[in-house]
Design a protein around this motif. Structure first.
Motif, PDB file in Angstrom:
ATOM      1  N   CYS A  32      -2.976   1.477  20.137  1.00 18.41           N
ATOM      2  CA  CYS A  32      -2.487   0.185  19.667  1.00 18.41           C
ATOM      3  C   CYS A  32      -3.569  -0.892  19.761  1.00 18.41           C
ATOM      4  CB  CYS A  32      -1.279  -0.249  20.491  1.00 18.41           C
ATOM      5  SG  CYS A  32       0.153   0.850  20.337  1.00 18.41           S
ATOM      6  N   THR A  33      -3.387  -1.915  18.944  1.00 20.99           N
ATOM      7  CA  THR A  33      -4.312  -3.053  18.997  1.00 20.99           C
ATOM      8  C   THR A  33      -4.069  -3.910  20.234  1.00 20.99           C
ATOM      9  OG1 THR A  33      -2.776  -4.294  17.590  1.00 20.99           O
ATOM     10  CG2 THR A  33      -4.572  -3.127  16.497  1.00 20.99           C
ATOM     11  N   ASP A  34      -2.828  -3.931  20.729  1.00 20.90           N
ATOM     12  CA  ASP A  34      -2.470  -4.679  21.936  1.00 20.90           C
ATOM     13  C   ASP A  34      -1.604  -3.786  22.824  1.00 20.90           C
ATOM     14  OD1 ASP A  34      -3.557  -7.376  21.187  1.00 20.90           O
ATOM     15  OD2 ASP A  34      -2.101  -7.142  19.562  1.00 20.90           O
ATOM     16  N   GLU A  35      -1.463  -4.172  24.068  1.00 18.90           N
ATOM     17  CA  GLU A  35      -0.716  -3.355  25.021  1.00 18.90           C
ATOM     18  C   GLU A  35       0.703  -3.089  24.521  1.00 18.90           C
ATOM     19  OE1 GLU A  35       0.931  -4.336  29.289  1.00 18.90           O
ATOM     20  OE2 GLU A  35      -1.190  -3.762  29.467  1.00 18.90           O
ATOM     21  N   ASP A  69       0.388  -1.746  13.567  1.00 16.69           N
ATOM     22  CA  ASP A  69       0.023  -2.177  14.926  1.00 16.69           C
ATOM     23  C   ASP A  69      -0.528  -1.041  15.775  1.00 16.69           C
ATOM     24  OD1 ASP A  69       1.094  -4.903  14.652  1.00 16.69           O
ATOM     25  OD2 ASP A  69       3.040  -3.893  14.566  1.00 16.69           O
ATOM     26  N   CYS A  70      -0.059   0.161  15.515  1.00 14.08           N
ATOM     27  CA  CYS A  70      -0.438   1.323  16.336  1.00 14.08           C
ATOM     28  C   CYS A  70      -0.429   2.569  15.456  1.00 14.08           C
ATOM     29  CB  CYS A  70       0.551   1.559  17.484  1.00 14.08           C
ATOM     30  SG  CYS A  70       0.979   0.137  18.486  1.00 14.08           S
ATOM     31  N   GLN A  75       7.467  -4.462  24.747  1.00 14.48           N
ATOM     32  CA  GLN A  75       6.207  -4.537  24.013  1.00 14.48           C
ATOM     33  C   GLN A  75       6.222  -3.661  22.761  1.00 14.48           C
ATOM     34  OE1 GLN A  75       3.630  -3.346  27.221  1.00 14.48           O
ATOM     35  NE2 GLN A  75       3.072  -5.452  27.747  1.00 14.48           N
ATOM     36  N   THR A  88      -8.230  -0.191  18.260  1.00 11.24           N
ATOM     37  CA  THR A  88      -6.981   0.243  18.908  1.00 11.24           C
ATOM     38  C   THR A  88      -7.296   0.683  20.340  1.00 11.24           C
ATOM     39  OG1 THR A  88      -7.258   2.494  18.036  1.00 11.24           O
ATOM     40  CG2 THR A  88      -5.889   0.964  16.754  1.00 11.24           C
ATOM     41  N   ARG A 119       7.197  -3.042  16.748  1.00 15.53           N
ATOM     42  CA  ARG A 119       5.839  -2.667  16.356  1.00 15.53           C
ATOM     43  C   ARG A 119       5.876  -1.700  15.169  1.00 15.53           C
ATOM     44  NH1 ARG A 119       1.621  -3.216  20.280  1.00 15.53           N
ATOM     45  NH2 ARG A 119       2.080  -5.128  21.432  1.00 15.53           N
ATOM     46  N   GLU A 152      -6.003  -0.084  23.226  1.00 11.42           N
ATOM     47  CA  GLU A 152      -4.917   0.048  24.189  1.00 11.42           C
ATOM     48  C   GLU A 152      -4.201   1.366  23.909  1.00 11.42           C
ATOM     49  OE1 GLU A 152      -4.526  -1.794  26.769  1.00 11.42           O
ATOM     50  OE2 GLU A 152      -6.149  -3.136  26.147  1.00 11.42           O
TER      51      GLU A 152
END
Length: 426
Positions: free
Chosen positions: A190-193, A241-242, A199, A259, A203, A261
């Motif tokens: 993923c780009t963020d946690e 996002d992922c 979370q 990516t 997504r 995370e």
């Protein structure tokens, strides 16, 4: 690295097995000619090839020469040529130059290629039995060292044990030489946690296959389709996002730096994908028995190279993630528990598959096989507790001796399927 192994005799292998399997090999009626005992040395093989006329095979790989996705095939072909004394040679077409990923089975079936790796996950409707096994592949361990050994073995044994799998290839004029190989456990990149359900909620996650889609939906995310060629740009622009894929695929795609995370959950994994090695059926049947035996026996080289290539990609991937300031972690407890529940529901769904004569029995057998190989890999001394970060610091070509594992795969699974002359069949 790739010395030849001496295997247990058949009776001894069965006695040593955790489950008893038949020692009758697949017969090879058409090509004919003399064969050779399993465990023959390179010199004995070359001597046996003195009376064999030269044979040239057309082969294909999915990537450029020397790439992660091509080297296992290249090293395997080189080993066959060397052990045949140069009598068996290959003309290799790189980067799917003959047939694209969804056309490989057609090219093998009509003889445009003689041997190739094929990913049946790309065509679930045409190969429903194989894809039922692919959809159940989350049963395996996702750890970096023991996990990839366990997944190779249990999926290979399960594919061989499921008659419908070989039949799907035969129906498409292919001989299944190596039913299953893979590039390691699946990760969520993923780009963020995205460790917790909060979370993950909403997504957009690129997914492959029905089961992955159900797993991602079950986590509250939105599964989307994104072709391999479009995935980098989709992640870069925030359209996706992922993505759920292996570290090896992410290294090949070049998107780990965007990516960084990464979640890899050993206790509740995503469904992975695997490839198969197949030959044109008519070509296989016309090959001399000795050639078929050599193609089979040197699968030790293919197996070890594929695993080591996946490990090298893991090491490279971990370093890329670290350099990008990312982390490799497990799911938070709420997401882990939810994924376990989804996986249990998926197993129940797969038990109703119409692609298998008795899907419920097959799923039970596959689960038992996965558990048995977890125990066997551990008993062989391969670490199941090492994290991906620890593995990246630990691994080099000399760090892991794959000899005992490759021996076990041959003794427990492969030898029962080695080509023999008809009169030698039990």
């Amino acid at each position: 690295m790739f010395g030849y192994r001496k295997s247990l005799p058949c009776a001894a292998a069965v006695a040593a097995s955790l489950v008893v399997t038949s020692c009758a090999a697949i017969s090879a009626p058409a090509g004919g000619g003399p064969g050779i005992e399993f465990g023959a040395t390179a010199e004995e093989y070359r001597d046996a090839f003195d009376e064999i006329e030269p044979i040239h095979l057309y082969a294909q790989t999915p990537g450029p020469q020397g790439s992660f996705v091509s080297d296992k095939m290249e090293v395997y072909y080189d080993a066959v040529t060397e052990w045949s004394g140069g009598k068996v040679t290959f003309e290799i077409f790189y980067a799917n130059a003959i047939a694209g990923a969804t056309e490989i089975d057609d090219a093998l079936g009509d003889g445009r290629t003689d041997i190739d790796g094929f990913a049946p996950a790309n065509q679930p409707a045409e190969y429903p039995a194989v894809n039922t096994l692919i959809n159940a592949s989350f049963l395996g361990d996702m750890s970096p060292l023991a996990g990839i050994l366990q997944s190779h073995a249990w999926l290979l044994e399960s594919a061989y044990a499921t008659d419908e799998v070989a039949q799907e290839f035969e129906d498409n004029d292919m001989h299944l030489l190596m039913p299953s190989y893979n590039g390691g456990g699946m990760a969520l990149l993923c780009t963020d946690e995205a460790r917790t359900l909060d979370q993950l909620r909403g997504r957009q996650i690129a997914a492959a296959g029905r089961t992955q889609g159900a797993q991602i939906s079950g986590l509250g995310a939105i599964p989307v389709s994104a072709s391999y060629s479009e995935l980098y740009e989709s992640l870069q622009r925030g359209v996706v996002d992922c993505t759920a894929t292996s570290i090896q695929n992410a290294v090949l795609g070049g998107y780990l730096d965007i990516t960084p995370e990464v979640i890899i959950e050993p206790e509740a994994g995503f469904a992975l994908t695997f490839g198969s090695v197949a030959l044109n059926q008519n070509r296989w049947e016309r090959l001399p028995l000795l050639v078929r035996q050599l193609l089979f026996d040197r699968l030790d080289v293919f197996l070890e190279t594929n695993i080591r290539t996946a490990w090298e990609a893991m090491v490279q991937g971990v370093h890329t993630i670290q350099n990008a300031g990312g982390t490799i972690s497990d799911f938070a407890p709420d997401a882990r528990d939810r994924l376990r529940t989804v996986n249990a529901e998926q197993l129940e769904t797969l038990k109703n598959s119409t692609a298998l004569e008795d899907a419920a029995s097959s799923l039970t057998q596959w689960s038992d096989t996965a558990d048995r190989w977890s125990v066997l890999v551990r008993e062989l001394g391969y670490d199941e507790s090492m994290t991906y970060t620890e593995f990246a610091d630990f691994y080099d070509d000399e760090a892991v001796d794959l000899g005992p594992y490759v021996d076990a795969v041959f003794d427990e699974i492969l030898l029962a399927h080695r080509p023999t002359a008809p009169q030698d069949d039990a």
